[in-house]
Motif scaffolding. Structure first.
Motif, PDB file in Angstrom:
ATOM      1  N   LYS A 291     -11.945  -4.242  10.353  1.00  0.00           N
ATOM      2  CA  LYS A 291     -10.957  -3.509   9.566  1.00  0.00           C
ATOM      3  C   LYS A 291     -10.492  -2.292  10.352  1.00  0.00           C
ATOM      4  O   LYS A 291     -11.294  -1.526  10.856  1.00  0.00           O
ATOM      5  CB  LYS A 291     -11.561  -3.088   8.232  1.00  0.00           C
TER       6      LYS A 291
ATOM      7  N   TYR B 221      -9.178   0.489   9.454  1.00  0.00           N
ATOM      8  CA  TYR B 221      -9.530   1.802   8.920  1.00  0.00           C
ATOM      9  C   TYR B 221     -10.997   2.167   9.132  1.00  0.00           C
ATOM     10  O   TYR B 221     -11.397   3.291   8.870  1.00  0.00           O
ATOM     11  CB  TYR B 221      -9.182   1.907   7.440  1.00  0.00           C
TER      12      TYR B 221
ATOM     13  N   TYR C  96     -12.568   2.935  11.615  1.00  0.00           N
ATOM     14  CA  TYR C  96     -12.743   4.014  12.587  1.00  0.00           C
ATOM     15  C   TYR C  96     -12.354   5.372  12.026  1.00  0.00           C
ATOM     16  O   TYR C  96     -12.655   6.392  12.618  1.00  0.00           O
ATOM     17  CB  TYR C  96     -11.920   3.716  13.831  1.00  0.00           C
ATOM     18  N   SER C  97     -11.665   5.399  10.912  1.00  0.00           N
ATOM     19  CA  SER C  97     -11.181   6.667  10.374  1.00  0.00           C
ATOM     20  C   SER C  97     -11.687   6.905   8.951  1.00  0.00           C
ATOM     21  O   SER C  97     -10.991   7.460   8.126  1.00  0.00           O
ATOM     22  CB  SER C  97      -9.657   6.690  10.393  1.00  0.00           C
ATOM     23  N   LYS C  98     -12.884   6.498   8.706  1.00  0.00           N
ATOM     24  CA  LYS C  98     -13.449   6.639   7.366  1.00  0.00           C
ATOM     25  C   LYS C  98     -14.840   7.253   7.467  1.00  0.00           C
ATOM     26  O   LYS C  98     -15.593   6.954   8.382  1.00  0.00           O
ATOM     27  CB  LYS C  98     -13.515   5.263   6.700  1.00  0.00           C
TER      28      LYS C  98
ATOM     29  N   TYR D  72     -18.490   7.380   6.120  1.00  0.00           N
ATOM     30  CA  TYR D  72     -19.400   6.470   5.423  1.00  0.00           C
ATOM     31  C   TYR D  72     -20.670   7.192   5.021  1.00  0.00           C
ATOM     32  O   TYR D  72     -21.079   8.159   5.664  1.00  0.00           O
ATOM     33  CB  TYR D  72     -19.770   5.287   6.328  1.00  0.00           C
TER      34      TYR D  72
ATOM     35  N   ILE E  78      -6.797   8.289  14.562  1.00  0.00           N
ATOM     36  CA  ILE E  78      -6.351   7.641  13.335  1.00  0.00           C
ATOM     37  C   ILE E  78      -5.303   6.582  13.703  1.00  0.00           C
ATOM     38  O   ILE E  78      -4.403   6.858  14.496  1.00  0.00           O
ATOM     39  CB  ILE E  78      -5.710   8.674  12.382  1.00  0.00           C
TER      40      ILE E  78
ATOM     41  N   ASN F 239      -2.266   4.826  17.796  1.00  0.00           N
ATOM     42  CA  ASN F 239      -3.185   5.727  17.108  1.00  0.00           C
ATOM     43  C   ASN F 239      -2.998   7.132  17.665  1.00  0.00           C
ATOM     44  O   ASN F 239      -2.470   7.302  18.771  1.00  0.00           O
ATOM     45  CB  ASN F 239      -4.645   5.267  17.216  1.00  0.00           C
TER      46      ASN F 239
ATOM     47  N   PRO G  78      -7.264  11.090   6.499  1.00  0.00           N
ATOM     48  CA  PRO G  78      -6.545   9.897   6.039  1.00  0.00           C
ATOM     49  C   PRO G  78      -7.096   8.650   6.725  1.00  0.00           C
ATOM     50  O   PRO G  78      -7.681   8.728   7.795  1.00  0.00           O
ATOM     51  CB  PRO G  78      -5.106  10.159   6.501  1.00  0.00           C
ATOM     52  N   LYS G  79      -6.911   7.493   6.094  1.00  0.00           N
ATOM     53  CA  LYS G  79      -7.312   6.238   6.731  1.00  0.00           C
ATOM     54  C   LYS G  79      -6.348   5.877   7.849  1.00  0.00           C
ATOM     55  O   LYS G  79      -6.735   5.243   8.824  1.00  0.00           O
ATOM     56  CB  LYS G  79      -7.350   5.106   5.706  1.00  0.00           C
ATOM     57  N   PHE G  80      -5.084   6.250   7.675  1.00  0.00           N
ATOM     58  CA  PHE G  80      -4.046   5.969   8.659  1.00  0.00           C
ATOM     59  C   PHE G  80      -2.866   6.893   8.397  1.00  0.00           C
ATOM     60  O   PHE G  80      -2.820   7.581   7.382  1.00  0.00           O
ATOM     61  CB  PHE G  80      -3.609   4.502   8.594  1.00  0.00           C
TER      62      PHE G  80
END
Length: 188
Positions: free
Chosen positions: A52, A54, A56-58, A60, A103, A129, A140-142
């Motif tokens: 997925k 996103y 890389y930009s989340k 967890y 992102i 990105n 943000p996710k993207f």
């Protein structure tokens, strides 16, 4: 989203190989002036997540022995020719400090743009990105790049991007993100 991990009792090449043989991925958690934790995660679960964009930009929640750590994926290593993750690195997140992270850009609405509808222009993507800085709560996710108004021989630059609240681009020069050229006549 939670990722379940376990502490590694042994480290080193042999130990990592044993973990990989039983479908686990060795990894580390570092940052915030806390000792590095050596961990392992189920390979199949992690492999599905990295597919997925996103991922890389989340941020967890990494659960280790009933303790939760907020982390970002910072790096992973893939096998040269197998679909196998060899190692993963996570960085701890402090919600009171700004983070720097790449992102992904999502390109929208090219099909309805004048460049496509009127001229059948050819779009060139230069950047997919961007490096941003923000507090974790604004991550943000993207970032969307709206192409609905782009015309032939136009470009969209980094400075043209509309950023979410609390997010700043981290760049040194104003690079082209995308541009559109006319479709060349085949008879030329």
């Amino acid at each position: 989203m939670k990722i379940k991990a376990s502490l590694r009792k042994e480290i080193g090449t042999k130990s990592s190989r044993r973990l990989r043989n039983i479908n686990n991925v060795p990894g580390v958690i570092y940052g915030e002036n806390i000792l590095v934790k050596n961990i392992f995660i189920n390979h199949n679960f992690l492999y599905l997540l990295i597919q997925k964009k996103y991922f890389y930009s989340k941020i967890y929640k990494l659960e280790i022995s009933n303790n939760i750590e907020n982390v970002l994926l910072r790096d992973y290593q893939l096998h040269a020719y197998k679909k196998k993750i060899l190692h993963v690195d996570f960085q701890r997140v402090n919600f009171k400090k700004k983070i720097f992270i790449k992102i992904p850009l999502y390109f929208l609405n090219y099909e309805i743009s004048p460049a496509k509808k009127i001229s059948s222009g050819i779009i060139n993507y230069f950047i997919d990105n961007v490096l941003i800085t923000c507090f974790p709560k604004y991550l943000p996710k993207f970032i969307n790049v709206d192409l609905s108004k782009i015309k032939i021989n136009q470009s969209i630059y980094l400075s043209d991007l509309i950023l979410p609240k609390g997010v700043k681009l981290f760049f040194k020069k104003n690079s082209i993100v995308v541009n559109v050229h006319p479709l060349k006549n085949k008879q030329e």
